[in-house]
Scaffold this motif. Structure first.
Motif, PDB file in Angstrom:
ATOM      1  N   UNK A  13      66.397  79.207  53.686  1.00 23.18           N
ATOM      2  CA  UNK A  13      65.656  78.878  54.909  1.00 23.18           C
ATOM      3  C   UNK A  13      65.359  77.393  54.989  1.00 23.18           C
ATOM      4  N   UNK A  14      64.961  76.828  53.833  1.00 23.48           N
ATOM      5  CA  UNK A  14      64.662  75.389  53.811  1.00 23.48           C
ATOM      6  C   UNK A  14      65.913  74.559  54.100  1.00 23.48           C
ATOM      7  N   UNK A  15      67.089  74.995  53.575  1.00 25.12           N
ATOM      8  CA  UNK A  15      68.345  74.288  53.859  1.00 25.12           C
ATOM      9  C   UNK A  15      68.662  74.279  55.358  1.00 25.12           C
ATOM     10  N   UNK A  16      68.422  75.436  55.987  1.00 21.98           N
ATOM     11  CA  UNK A  16      68.679  75.525  57.432  1.00 21.98           C
ATOM     12  C   UNK A  16      67.756  74.586  58.204  1.00 21.98           C
ATOM     13  N   UNK A  17      66.485  74.545  57.826  1.00 24.49           N
ATOM     14  CA  UNK A  17      65.544  73.690  58.525  1.00 24.49           C
ATOM     15  C   UNK A  17      65.892  72.220  58.325  1.00 24.49           C
ATOM     16  N   UNK A  18      66.293  71.876  57.084  1.00 25.84           N
ATOM     17  CA  UNK A  18      66.690  70.489  56.815  1.00 25.84           C
ATOM     18  C   UNK A  18      67.894  70.085  57.662  1.00 25.84           C
ATOM     19  N   UNK A  19      68.883  70.997  57.803  1.00 28.48           N
ATOM     20  CA  UNK A  19      70.073  70.713  58.598  1.00 28.48           C
ATOM     21  C   UNK A  19      69.716  70.503  60.070  1.00 28.48           C
ATOM     22  N   UNK A  20      68.763  71.340  60.568  1.00 24.47           N
ATOM     23  CA  UNK A  20      68.320  71.184  61.949  1.00 24.47           C
ATOM     24  C   UNK A  20      67.673  69.824  62.167  1.00 24.47           C
ATOM     25  N   UNK A  21      66.837  69.437  61.206  1.00 28.51           N
ATOM     26  CA  UNK A  21      66.156  68.143  61.311  1.00 28.51           C
ATOM     27  C   UNK A  21      67.177  67.000  61.296  1.00 28.51           C
ATOM     28  N   UNK A  22      68.213  67.116  60.461  1.00 22.81           N
ATOM     29  CA  UNK A  22      69.240  66.071  60.390  1.00 22.81           C
ATOM     30  C   UNK A  22      69.994  65.935  61.708  1.00 22.81           C
ATOM     31  N   UNK A  23      70.347  67.087  62.287  1.00 24.84           N
ATOM     32  CA  UNK A  23      71.054  67.078  63.573  1.00 24.84           C
ATOM     33  C   UNK A  23      70.190  66.448  64.654  1.00 24.84           C
ATOM     34  N   UNK A  24      68.883  66.854  64.665  1.00 28.70           N
ATOM     35  CA  UNK A  24      67.960  66.317  65.652  1.00 28.70           C
ATOM     36  C   UNK A  24      67.803  64.811  65.491  1.00 28.70           C
ATOM     37  N   UNK A  25      67.762  64.347  64.230  1.00 28.52           N
ATOM     38  CA  UNK A  25      67.614  62.921  63.961  1.00 28.52           C
ATOM     39  C   UNK A  25      68.852  62.136  64.449  1.00 28.52           C
ATOM     40  N   UNK A  26      70.041  62.718  64.218  1.00 29.71           N
ATOM     41  CA  UNK A  26      71.265  62.047  64.659  1.00 29.71           C
ATOM     42  C   UNK A  26      71.338  61.946  66.189  1.00 29.71           C
ATOM     43  N   UNK A  27      70.961  63.040  66.868  1.00 30.37           N
ATOM     44  CA  UNK A  27      70.975  63.036  68.328  1.00 30.37           C
ATOM     45  C   UNK A  27      69.998  62.021  68.886  1.00 30.37           C
ATOM     46  N   UNK A  28      68.794  61.977  68.289  1.00 28.01           N
ATOM     47  CA  UNK A  28      67.791  61.013  68.766  1.00 28.01           C
ATOM     48  C   UNK A  28      68.285  59.584  68.593  1.00 28.01           C
ATOM     49  N   UNK A  29      68.928  59.333  67.464  1.00 28.57           N
ATOM     50  CA  UNK A  29      69.433  57.986  67.215  1.00 28.57           C
ATOM     51  C   UNK A  29      70.526  57.611  68.211  1.00 28.57           C
ATOM     52  N   UNK A  30      71.386  58.585  68.524  1.00 31.23           N
ATOM     53  CA  UNK A  30      72.483  58.331  69.466  1.00 31.23           C
ATOM     54  C   UNK A  30      71.955  58.052  70.865  1.00 31.23           C
ATOM     55  N   UNK A  31      70.999  58.894  71.312  1.00 30.58           N
ATOM     56  CA  UNK A  31      70.401  58.701  72.642  1.00 30.58           C
ATOM     57  C   UNK A  31      69.690  57.362  72.727  1.00 30.58           C
ATOM     58  N   UNK A  32      68.939  57.029  71.657  1.00 30.64           N
ATOM     59  CA  UNK A  32      68.206  55.767  71.633  1.00 30.64           C
ATOM     60  C   UNK A  32      69.162  54.581  71.723  1.00 30.64           C
ATOM     61  N   UNK A  33      70.291  54.686  71.017  1.00 30.81           N
ATOM     62  CA  UNK A  33      71.273  53.606  71.024  1.00 30.81           C
ATOM     63  C   UNK A  33      71.866  53.405  72.419  1.00 30.81           C
ATOM     64  N   UNK A  34      72.164  54.551  73.102  1.00 25.46           N
ATOM     65  CA  UNK A  34      72.720  54.463  74.451  1.00 25.46           C
ATOM     66  C   UNK A  34      71.705  53.855  75.420  1.00 25.46           C
ATOM     67  N   UNK A  35      70.435  54.283  75.278  1.00 24.87           N
ATOM     68  CA  UNK A  35      69.388  53.739  76.151  1.00 24.87           C
ATOM     69  C   UNK A  35      69.201  52.244  75.897  1.00 24.87           C
TER      70      UNK A  35
END
Length: 547
Positions: A13-35
């Motif tokens: 369960x912890x691995x799944x949550x960590x993976x979700x957080x990583x994906x969310x972090x990557x998306x936020x970084x990408x959106x921020x870069x585009x903005x």
């Protein structure tokens, strides 16, 4: 439960949550870069504007003023000019880097690119035009005559309405080359727009300009290259070439062209007439000469390889004979369609028009014991099926004069087949052919196989006119047929047939089936038919024996 299992589940369960957080972090970084990139571009753009204002630079204003001058000088119609000016005002109020500004600027550029008042100077010399057409084309006399008439009127009348000449005909008969010749004779630019493979009407009309990267349709793009006249269209039909014309075209134009293009000019290459005739009859099947040119090109390419392999010296004589054609191209692709060698019961020869010219069309009828069912095979279209039913109704109506049992048609099935079933067929012109095949099968008298026919039939036995007479007669001539039955109303179409073909064929012009029967049957109808006809006050059909 086992503590180890519980710990393993917790770890998953912890691995799944960590993976979700990583994906969310990557998306936020990408959106921020585009903005950040968009904000950076906007900031720099505004800064450049401010710097230009401080320096007193007015490049954009000068650009808009220049566009306004171009619009005024373009010679646009009033409504188009008003639209262009309004679009320019909208463009002035837009941000230079916005997508909408790019669309608007592209639209204005295309309006300016259309040659509203530009025109090439037309050469109005009828003698030059005649020389160009004669030099570029063999045959097509009526078509060339019509073109010269059109050019003559333009030469005599100072203010002529622009007429669009529409050439209609099968592939390879010279439509495009005629247009090129007209352009050459009149000194106009020639632009070719091919519609092959076009599936979307937007390619012709253009997309809405609000789309990013939208362009006008092909017609506007071609008008930008060569000014065009817009008016009503006049259609000129081009039929297929005769066998003799194809031989002349090949020897005068195609062979010389391909010898030069395939690098054989240094050799004395010649095609015997018999070799060209073989290419026409057995390696191509078309109304025009496009595939014939391809086959000649194929022969020349193989000769080019051969001379290099054998190190043939320049100036050597290379004669292309029918035997060489077989060696170079292999076995013939087509068989020569000929009429039957002997007359048969229930078999008649008709004439059809196809996209590649005329063809002879055999029709077969068989009678079997049954319940009066009519079967139609050979990929017949709806119109042709209706024509077959009309022919059967005519024969059944005439059956009262035949020595047949009263229940003859109720106790027999009828099968009508038009061979070469893989090829779709349609149209009413096989009506009299089907009627003769049916009548022949019913009375047991064969139909002449040295004769072909075409014409629509009515329930009363009237023979109506049909189209494509020239191509159909040419097909009969190529197949060795020297007698043809045509509707009387098609007599006017005989003028279009080449003189050498017209003189070689005997034409029977008919108005009713009663005129067709004595000519088409290889023998007389049963005597009862003649007796019945005489008792009804009609002349008895003559017995016309043919061997």
């Amino acid at each position: 439960t086992n503590p180890l299992d519980r710990l393993q589940q917790l770890n998953d369960l912890l691995d799944m949550e960590v993976e979700k957080l990583n994906i969310d972090r990557r998306l936020n970084a990408k959106v921020k870069k585009q903005m950040e990139k968009a904000q950076r571009e906007y900031y720099l753009s505004e800064k450049i504007k401010a710097i230009n204002d401080e320096l007193g630079r007015t490049d954009s204003k000068e650009e808009f003023e220049e566009l306004a001058k171009k619009i005024e000088a373009a010679g646009m119609p009033k409504e188009v000019e008003e639209k262009a000016v309004a679009e320019l005002k909208r463009l002035e109020g837009m941000a230079a880097m916005s997508a909408e500004a790019t669309v608007s600027r592209n639209y204005i550029d295309w309006l300016l690119g259309v040659p509203w008042k530009k025109a090439t100077r037309e050469i109005r010399n009828i003698k030059r035009a005649e020389e160009v057409l004669e030099a570029d084309h063999h045959g097509l006399e009526k078509v060339k005559e019509r073109i010269l008439e059109f050019l003559a009127v333009r030469q005599l009348v100072t203010k002529t309405r622009g007429t669009i000449l529409c050439f209609v005909g099968p592939p390879g008969v010279g439509k495009t080359s005629l247009a090129k010749s007209i352009a050459r004779a009149t000194g106009r630019k020639f632009v070719r727009l091919s519609l092959g493979g076009v599936r979307d009407e937007a390619e012709m009309r253009g997309h809405r300009r609000t789309y990013i990267g939208a362009f006008p349709g092909q017609i506007i793009q071609m008008m930008k290259k060569a000014p065009a006249l817009q008016d009503r269209m006049e259609t000129i039909h081009l039929s297929g070439y005769t066998h003799v014309e194809k031989l002349q075209i090949a020897q005068r134009f195609l062979v010389k062209k391909q010898i030069e293009q395939q690098g054989l000019s240094r050799f004395k290459v010649s095609f015997e007439d018999a070799a060209v005739a073989l290419l026409v009859e057995r390696y191509t099947r078309e109304a025009g000469v496009r595939n014939l040119e391809r086959e000649i090109a194929s022969v020349c390419r193989k000769l080019a390889r051969e001379v290099l392999k054998k190190k043939t010296p320049a100036g050597a004589v290379i004669a292309v004979t029918p035997e060489r054609i077989g060696e170079l191209l292999g076995k013939p692709r087509f068989r020569i369609t000929k009429a039957g060698e002997r007359s048969e019961v229930g078999v008649a020869t008709g004439l059809a028009w196809t996209e590649v010219g005329g063809e002879i069309l055999g029709t077969e009828v068989s009678l079997m014991r049954g319940k009066g069912t009519l079967t139609l095979t050979g990929q017949l279209g709806d119109v042709m099926q209706e024509s077959a039913r009309a022919a059967l109704s005519y024969v059944r109506a005439r059956a009262v004069q035949l020595p047949l049992p009263a229940d003859f048609f109720e106790t027999r099935d009828i099968h009508v087949h038009v061979p070469e079933g893989a090829i779709p067929k349609d149209g009413p012109s096989a009506g009299i052919t089907m009627a003769m095949a049916l009548l022949s099968a019913v009375v047991g008298v064969p139909v002449r196989q040295d004769l072909a026919m075409t014409g629509e039939i009515t329930l009363r036995g009237k023979v109506l006119p049909v189209g494509g007479i020239k191509d159909k007669v040419l097909a009969a001539f190529r197949s060795g047929i020297r007698e043809v039955i045509l509707p009387e109303e098609n007599e006017k179409d005989l003028e279009e047939i080449p003189e050498e073909v017209r003189n070689a064929i005997q034409f029977h012009l008919v108005k009713e089936m009663d005129e067709v029967i004595p000519v088409a049957l290889d023998g007389a109808l049963p005597a009862v038919v003649q007796g019945e006809a005489e008792r009804n006050g009609a002349p008895a059909p003559e017995a016309v024996p043919h061997q």
